[in-house]
Motif scaffolding. Structure first.
Motif, PDB file in Angstrom:
ATOM      1  N   VAL A  77       3.345   9.063   5.847  1.00  0.00           N
ATOM      2  CA  VAL A  77       4.118  10.075   5.122  1.00  0.00           C
ATOM      3  C   VAL A  77       4.626  11.083   6.145  1.00  0.00           C
ATOM      4  N   SER A  78       5.671  11.803   5.777  1.00  0.00           N
ATOM      5  CA  SER A  78       6.066  12.981   6.549  1.00  0.00           C
ATOM      6  C   SER A  78       6.143  14.157   5.585  1.00  0.00           C
ATOM      7  N   GLU A  90      12.152   3.834   3.146  1.00  0.00           N
ATOM      8  CA  GLU A  90      11.743   2.544   3.682  1.00  0.00           C
ATOM      9  C   GLU A  90      11.645   2.658   5.194  1.00  0.00           C
ATOM     10  N   CYS A  91      10.443   2.833   5.673  1.00  0.00           N
ATOM     11  CA  CYS A  91      10.067   2.885   7.090  1.00  0.00           C
ATOM     12  C   CYS A  91      10.319   4.263   7.709  1.00  0.00           C
ATOM     13  N   LEU A  92       9.251   4.807   8.223  1.00  0.00           N
ATOM     14  CA  LEU A  92       9.303   6.049   8.996  1.00  0.00           C
ATOM     15  C   LEU A  92       9.020   5.764  10.473  1.00  0.00           C
ATOM     16  N   GLY A  93       9.137   4.496  10.865  1.00  0.00           N
ATOM     17  CA  GLY A  93       8.967   4.135  12.280  1.00  0.00           C
ATOM     18  C   GLY A  93       7.525   4.198  12.757  1.00  0.00           C
ATOM     19  N   PHE A 135       2.317  11.690   9.461  1.00  0.00           N
ATOM     20  CA  PHE A 135       0.921  11.257   9.440  1.00  0.00           C
ATOM     21  C   PHE A 135       0.841   9.772   9.115  1.00  0.00           C
ATOM     22  N   GLY A 136      -0.118   9.101   9.755  1.00  0.00           N
ATOM     23  CA  GLY A 136      -0.330   7.677   9.508  1.00  0.00           C
ATOM     24  C   GLY A 136      -1.800   7.395   9.249  1.00  0.00           C
ATOM     25  N   PRO A 152       0.817  -1.218   0.000  1.00  0.00           N
ATOM     26  CA  PRO A 152       0.000   0.000   0.000  1.00  0.00           C
ATOM     27  C   PRO A 152       0.851   1.268   0.000  1.00  0.00           C
ATOM     28  N   GLY A 153       1.945   1.275   0.731  1.00  0.00           N
ATOM     29  CA  GLY A 153       2.807   2.461   0.740  1.00  0.00           C
ATOM     30  C   GLY A 153       3.402   2.738  -0.633  1.00  0.00           C
TER      31      GLY A 153
END
Ligand code: FES
Length: 122
Positions: free
Chosen positions: A56-57, A45-48, A68-69, A24-25
C-alpha cells in the motif's frame, strides 16, 4: 487533519499463492473498504513492490508519501491506524511511535511532498 489517500495494490500476490483464490492484494483492498476508514481508498495495479507483497502507499497533501510492503490481507486495521497517524501529523511525517508493527518493519520508501510554487521561490 490531512486528507489521506490509501493506494492499495490489488494485483499483489505472495509466493505459493493459489491462482484460483482471490489475490491477497484484492482481499486487503476489500477488507479496507469494509472498514470504511476516514481516508480515500484507491485500488491500483502494481506499486512496483511485487517481491514484497502486499503493498500500500499512504499520501496526503503537504505530507511525505509512504510505501509499505510485506502486508497480509488481514492488515486492514493496521493500515487504518497508519493512515490516521499520517493524517494527524503536524509536520507531514508519519511518527514512529504508535505505528503498528508491520508499519515499522515493512517500509519500502518514503517520498518528500510534491514541491509547491512557493517552495520553488525559496
Ligand atoms: S503486483 Fe503489487 S506491487 Fe506489483
Amino acid at each position: 487533519m490531512r486528507d489521506v489517500v490509501i493506494h492499495v495494490c490489488v494485483t499483489c500476490r505472495h509466493e505459493g499463492w493459489d491462482p484460483e483464490a482471490p489475490r491477497p492484494g484484492a482481499r486487503l483492498h476489500a477488507a479496507l473498504t469494509r472498514l470504511a476508514p476516514p481516508a480515500r481508498i484507491v485500488a491500483v495495479e502494481c506499486l512496483g513492490n511485487c517481491r514484497r507483497a502486499c503493498t500500500v502507499s499512504l499520501s496526503a497533501p503537504g505530507a511525505w508519501t509512504y510505501v509499505f510492503g510485506d502486508l497480509t490481507p488481514e492488515a486492514g486495521p493496521d493500515v487504518v491506524v497508519a493512515a490516521g497517524l499520517l493524517g494527524a501529523s503536524a509536520d507531514g511525517l508519519m511518527p514512529w511511535r504508535g505505528r503498528p508493527e508491520p508499519f515499522k518493519r515493512g517500509m519500502i520508501a518514503r517520498i518528500p511532498p510534491f514541491p509547491t510554487l512557493e517552495d520553488a521561490a525559496e
